[in-house]
Design a protein around this motif. Structure first.
Motif, short mmCIF file in Angstrom:
data_model
loop_
_atom_site.label_atom_id
_atom_site.label_comp_id
_atom_site.label_asym_id
_atom_site.label_seq_id
_atom_site.Cartn_x
_atom_site.Cartn_y
_atom_site.Cartn_z
N ASP A 152 0.81 -1.22 0.00
CA ASP A 152 0.00 0.00 0.00
C ASP A 152 0.84 1.27 0.00
OD1 ASP A 152 0.91 -0.12 2.58
OD2 ASP A 152 -1.06 0.04 3.54
N ASP A 153 2.15 1.13 0.01
CA ASP A 153 3.06 2.28 -0.05
C ASP A 153 3.61 2.38 -1.48
OD1 ASP A 153 5.26 4.05 0.07
OD2 ASP A 153 5.59 3.57 2.18
N GLN A 154 3.26 3.44 -2.17
CA GLN A 154 3.69 3.59 -3.56
C GLN A 154 5.20 3.64 -3.69
OE1 GLN A 154 2.15 7.08 -5.51
NE2 GLN A 154 2.80 6.42 -7.53
N LEU A 155 5.87 4.26 -2.73
CA LEU A 155 7.33 4.34 -2.79
C LEU A 155 7.96 2.96 -2.66
CD1 LEU A 155 8.08 7.55 -0.68
CD2 LEU A 155 8.16 7.28 -3.18
N ASP B 62 -7.67 -6.69 -2.16
CA ASP B 62 -8.68 -6.87 -3.21
C ASP B 62 -8.10 -6.62 -4.59
OD1 ASP B 62 -10.91 -7.60 -1.67
OD2 ASP B 62 -11.27 -5.51 -1.10
N ALA B 63 -7.31 -5.56 -4.70
CA ALA B 63 -6.67 -5.26 -5.98
C ALA B 63 -5.69 -6.37 -6.36
CB ALA B 63 -5.95 -3.92 -5.92
N ALA B 64 -5.01 -6.93 -5.36
CA ALA B 64 -4.05 -8.01 -5.63
C ALA B 64 -4.75 -9.21 -6.26
CB ALA B 64 -3.37 -8.43 -4.34
N SER C 150 -3.89 -1.11 4.25
CA SER C 150 -5.23 -0.57 4.42
C SER C 150 -6.15 -1.35 3.50
CB SER C 150 -5.26 0.92 4.07
OG SER C 150 -4.76 1.14 2.76
N GLY C 151 -7.40 -1.54 3.91
CA GLY C 151 -8.29 -2.38 3.14
C GLY C 151 -8.02 -3.85 3.45
N ARG C 152 -8.18 -4.69 2.47
CA ARG C 152 -7.97 -6.13 2.68
C ARG C 152 -6.51 -6.43 2.91
NH1 ARG C 152 -11.04 -10.61 -0.97
NH2 ARG C 152 -10.54 -12.45 0.26
#
Length: 225
Positions: free
Chosen positions: A15-18, A43-45, A64-66
């Motif tokens: 969840d960390d873009q960096l 969920d995106a995964a 964050s999220g699932r």
């Protein structure tokens, strides 16, 4: 890895873009590895894995999220699922143990040196666990230490029940796997051939209904808690 093979296809989940950018940079610098997609939560995964069908998923556990544990469990129910390598900041994260029980093949700390991190990705891509015996013991001790006595007792009983049908030689093989030994080392310890070790290991997979050696090791350790 054979340079004529297609690159190992990797999905990065964090969840960390960096962190995702850093991992992509490290992976894309290798000719035998490539990042095909990224995801920022569980969920995106799952959606990305269904779309891209990668070879390896680098899965953060706390998002964050699932979370990564739930996503790992669902991903590994897919036909011909990818290998999952768990990413974590803390080697005491209890979700890491849950992911390993679910079928992840190993874990790496996010501050692992790039060379070792890449070795772990390649190891998992080949279907082998990326966990040293010391790391396994450290995670299990940290994750199970605070558990209640009743929970430990229930886990021990369940593990012993699953191990009960094993032959003596299969038990010895399982114990050696839990000690972190590879097939040649197990063959030496038990004074049998590597082919026989492989046969015993295959029998363990079938009888214990597990997908990899990490799950065997965790089951043995549960039985001994």
């Amino acid at each position: 890895m054979d340079s004529e093979r297609e690159p190992v296809r990797v999905v990065v989940v964090d969840d960390d873009q960096l962190v995702r950018m850093a991992l992509r940079l490290v992976i894309e610098g290798e000719p035998d590895l490539t990042v095909v997609a990224e995801a920022a939560d569980g969920d995106a995964a799952i959606s990305v894995v269904d779309e891209w069908r990668p070879d390896v998923v680098l899965m953060d556990v706390r998002m964050s999220g699932r979370d990564g544990l739930s996503a790992t469990r669902e991903i590994l129910t897919r036909p011909s699922p990818p290998r999952v390598l768990v990413l974590t900041t803390f080697d005491s994260d209890d979700l890491v143990l849950g992911a390993l029980r679910a079928g992840a093949l190993g874990f790496v700390l996010k501050d692992t040196p790039p060379a070792r991190f890449l070795d772990a990705v390649r190891t998992v891509a080949e279907g082998n666990p990326a966990l040293s015996p010391a790391a396994t013991a450290r995670v299990i001790a940290a994750a199970t230490g605070p558990a209640s006595r009743d929970a430990r007792d229930a886990s021990r009983r369940a593990a012993r029940k699953r191990l009960a049908p094993l032959s003596e030689r299969e038990r010895e093989t399982a114990r050696a796997i839990a000690d972190g030994l590879g097939n040649p080392e197990i063959a030496g310890r038990l004074n049998i051939s590597v082919a026989t070790v492989k046969a015993h290991t295959g029998s363990l997979f079938a009888k214990l209904a597990v997908e990899n050696r990490v799950q065997i090791a965790l089951l043995v350790r549960d039985a001994e808690e």
